[in-house]
Motif scaffolding. Structure first.
Motif, PDB file in Angstrom:
ATOM      1  N   LEU A  94       0.767  -1.183   0.132  1.00  0.00           N
ATOM      2  CA  LEU A  94       0.141   0.154  -0.019  1.00  0.00           C
ATOM      3  C   LEU A  94       0.940   1.049  -0.178  1.00  0.00           C
ATOM      4  N   LEU A  95       0.464   2.416  -0.982  1.00  0.00           N
ATOM      5  CA  LEU A  95       1.236   3.774  -0.876  1.00  0.00           C
ATOM      6  C   LEU A  95       0.261   4.935  -0.115  1.00  0.00           C
ATOM      7  N   LEU A  96       0.327   5.019   0.752  1.00  0.00           N
ATOM      8  CA  LEU A  96      -0.705   6.418   1.621  1.00  0.00           C
ATOM      9  C   LEU A  96      -0.563   7.627   0.706  1.00  0.00           C
ATOM     10  N   LYS A  97      -1.139   8.651   0.810  1.00  0.00           N
ATOM     11  CA  LYS A  97      -0.457   9.833   0.889  1.00  0.00           C
ATOM     12  C   LYS A  97      -1.632  10.669   2.050  1.00  0.00           C
ATOM     13  N   LEU A  98      -1.095  10.935   2.975  1.00  0.00           N
ATOM     14  CA  LEU A  98      -1.630  11.607   4.216  1.00  0.00           C
ATOM     15  C   LEU A  98      -1.642  13.541   4.119  1.00  0.00           C
ATOM     16  N   ALA A  99      -2.478  14.086   5.015  1.00  0.00           N
ATOM     17  CA  ALA A  99      -2.291  15.877   5.039  1.00  0.00           C
ATOM     18  C   ALA A  99      -1.270  15.750   6.145  1.00  0.00           C
ATOM     19  N   ASN A 100       0.078  17.022   5.805  1.00  0.00           N
ATOM     20  CA  ASN A 100       0.903  16.869   6.957  1.00  0.00           C
ATOM     21  C   ASN A 100       0.383  17.605   8.049  1.00  0.00           C
ATOM     22  N   ILE A 129       2.992   7.409   2.727  1.00  0.00           N
ATOM     23  CA  ILE A 129       4.067   5.687   3.643  1.00  0.00           C
ATOM     24  C   ILE A 129       3.260   4.840   2.323  1.00  0.00           C
ATOM     25  N   GLU A 130       3.989   3.717   2.957  1.00  0.00           N
ATOM     26  CA  GLU A 130       4.233   2.402   2.481  1.00  0.00           C
ATOM     27  C   GLU A 130       4.774   1.481   3.320  1.00  0.00           C
ATOM     28  N   VAL A 131       3.439   0.306   3.178  1.00  0.00           N
ATOM     29  CA  VAL A 131       2.839  -0.954   4.543  1.00  0.00           C
ATOM     30  C   VAL A 131       2.491  -1.358   3.312  1.00  0.00           C
ATOM     31  N   THR A 132       3.847  -3.133   4.040  1.00  0.00           N
ATOM     32  CA  THR A 132       3.484  -3.914   3.157  1.00  0.00           C
ATOM     33  C   THR A 132       3.005  -5.324   3.717  1.00  0.00           C
ATOM     34  N   GLY A 133       2.060  -5.938   4.441  1.00  0.00           N
ATOM     35  CA  GLY A 133       1.377  -7.356   4.436  1.00  0.00           C
ATOM     36  C   GLY A 133       0.783  -7.446   3.997  1.00  0.00           C
ATOM     37  N   ALA A 134       0.248  -8.642   5.316  1.00  0.00           N
ATOM     38  CA  ALA A 134      -1.741  -8.999   5.081  1.00  0.00           C
ATOM     39  C   ALA A 134      -2.768  -8.096   4.504  1.00  0.00           C
ATOM     40  N   PRO A 135      -3.729  -8.623   3.563  1.00  0.00           N
ATOM     41  CA  PRO A 135      -4.282  -7.829   3.229  1.00  0.00           C
ATOM     42  C   PRO A 135      -5.547  -7.071   4.681  1.00  0.00           C
ATOM     43  N   SER A 136      -5.655  -8.154   5.807  1.00  0.00           N
ATOM     44  CA  SER A 136      -6.161  -7.397   6.817  1.00  0.00           C
ATOM     45  C   SER A 136      -5.087  -6.514   7.208  1.00  0.00           C
ATOM     46  N   LYS A 137      -3.287  -6.428   7.191  1.00  0.00           N
ATOM     47  CA  LYS A 137      -3.465  -5.644   8.056  1.00  0.00           C
ATOM     48  C   LYS A 137      -3.409  -4.601   7.349  1.00  0.00           C
ATOM     49  N   ASP A 139      -5.253  -3.324   5.137  1.00  0.00           N
ATOM     50  CA  ASP A 139      -7.161  -2.831   5.654  1.00  0.00           C
ATOM     51  C   ASP A 139      -7.495  -1.795   6.797  1.00  0.00           C
ATOM     52  N   ALA A 140      -6.498  -2.619   8.104  1.00  0.00           N
ATOM     53  CA  ALA A 140      -6.783  -1.632   8.747  1.00  0.00           C
ATOM     54  C   ALA A 140      -6.071  -0.685   9.667  1.00  0.00           C
ATOM     55  N   PHE A 141      -5.572  -1.267   8.942  1.00  0.00           N
ATOM     56  CA  PHE A 141      -3.896   0.906   8.179  1.00  0.00           C
ATOM     57  C   PHE A 141      -4.614   2.217   7.696  1.00  0.00           C
ATOM     58  N   ILE A 142      -5.782   1.374   6.868  1.00  0.00           N
ATOM     59  CA  ILE A 142      -6.092   2.352   6.174  1.00  0.00           C
ATOM     60  C   ILE A 142      -7.480   2.714   6.859  1.00  0.00           C
ATOM     61  N   GLU A 143      -7.922   1.474   7.883  1.00  0.00           N
ATOM     62  CA  GLU A 143      -9.280   2.389   8.246  1.00  0.00           C
ATOM     63  C   GLU A 143      -8.733   2.915   9.335  1.00  0.00           C
ATOM     64  N   ILE A 151      -4.959  11.845   1.069  1.00  0.00           N
ATOM     65  CA  ILE A 151      -5.117  12.618   0.021  1.00  0.00           C
ATOM     66  C   ILE A 151      -5.553  11.681  -1.680  1.00  0.00           C
ATOM     67  N   GLU A 152      -4.641  10.700  -1.090  1.00  0.00           N
ATOM     68  CA  GLU A 152      -5.207   9.592  -1.864  1.00  0.00           C
ATOM     69  C   GLU A 152      -4.446   8.380  -1.755  1.00  0.00           C
ATOM     70  N   MET A 153      -4.496   7.046  -1.749  1.00  0.00           N
ATOM     71  CA  MET A 153      -4.304   5.746  -1.748  1.00  0.00           C
ATOM     72  C   MET A 153      -3.832   4.832  -3.508  1.00  0.00           C
ATOM     73  N   CYS A 154      -3.144   3.594  -3.236  1.00  0.00           N
ATOM     74  CA  CYS A 154      -2.382   2.787  -4.096  1.00  0.00           C
ATOM     75  C   CYS A 154      -1.832   0.977  -3.594  1.00  0.00           C
TER      76      CYS A 154
END
Length: 173
Positions: A94-100, A129-137, A139-143, A151-154
């Motif tokens: 997961l690559l995720l962009k957050l407001a700073n 932010i870069e996160v790797t892991g099981a899909p459940s991890k 999902d939990a990080f996104i929530e 702002i954006e994620m893929c």
């Protein structure tokens, strides 16, 4: 029997010739047969002449068997294998962009640390932010990050490989 008892998620590795049009043939087969793909990733293998498609889908045993049989019939498909969860390792990126936002930055950094994630880009107005892991991890990080202003994620979709020395060609189905 409930719907969850009849429907399972499964991961399939498909080893194909690395040629123009092969991915189109594979995905067209899913469309023609009415199969729904949950995630699909494709990449070159240890041998540049071949690509590996990793896909996940949901369905009952009959749907899975039908899909496997149809994949095996396709030109340029060299090997098809179901990757059993207990005999394989699977990860997603997961690559995720957050407001700073300075008011929540410490909370975000703590979550990044707990999830063993990495900040890969930092600017005055955004964190990537870069996160790797099981899909459940993932999902939990996104929530967890939603309240902080995504702002954006893929997501890459699942990639998986057999445990130990077993490969798609050795000790496989």
């Amino acid at each position: 029997m409930s719907q969850t008892d009849k429907t399972n998620k499964f991961t399939i590795a498909v080893y194909v010739d690395n040629k123009f049009g092969v991915l189109t043939r594979v995905t067209s087969m899913f469309t023609r047969r009415g199969f729904n793909i949950d995630s699909l990733t494709v990449g070159e293998t240890e041998n540049p002449a071949y690509s590996r498609i990793t896909l996940t889908m949901s369905g009952d045993g009959y749907a899975r068997d039908q899909m496997l049989n149809q994949l095996r019939k396709l030109i340029n498909v060299r090997k098809v294998q179901v990757l059993e969860p207990e005999k394989s390792v699977a990860r997603e990126l997961l690559l995720l962009k957050l407001a700073n936002d300075p008011s929540v930055r410490q909370d975000v950094l703590m979550a990044v640390n707990v999830y063993r994630a990495s900040i890969i880009d930092y600017s005055p107005d955004a964190l990537s932010i870069e996160v790797t892991g099981a899909p459940s991890k993932i999902d939990a990080f996104i929530e967890l990050m939603r309240p902080f202003g995504i702002i954006e994620m893929c997501r890459t979709g699942l990639v998986a490989i057999n445990r130990g020395s077993s490969t798609i060609f050795k000790d496989g189905q």
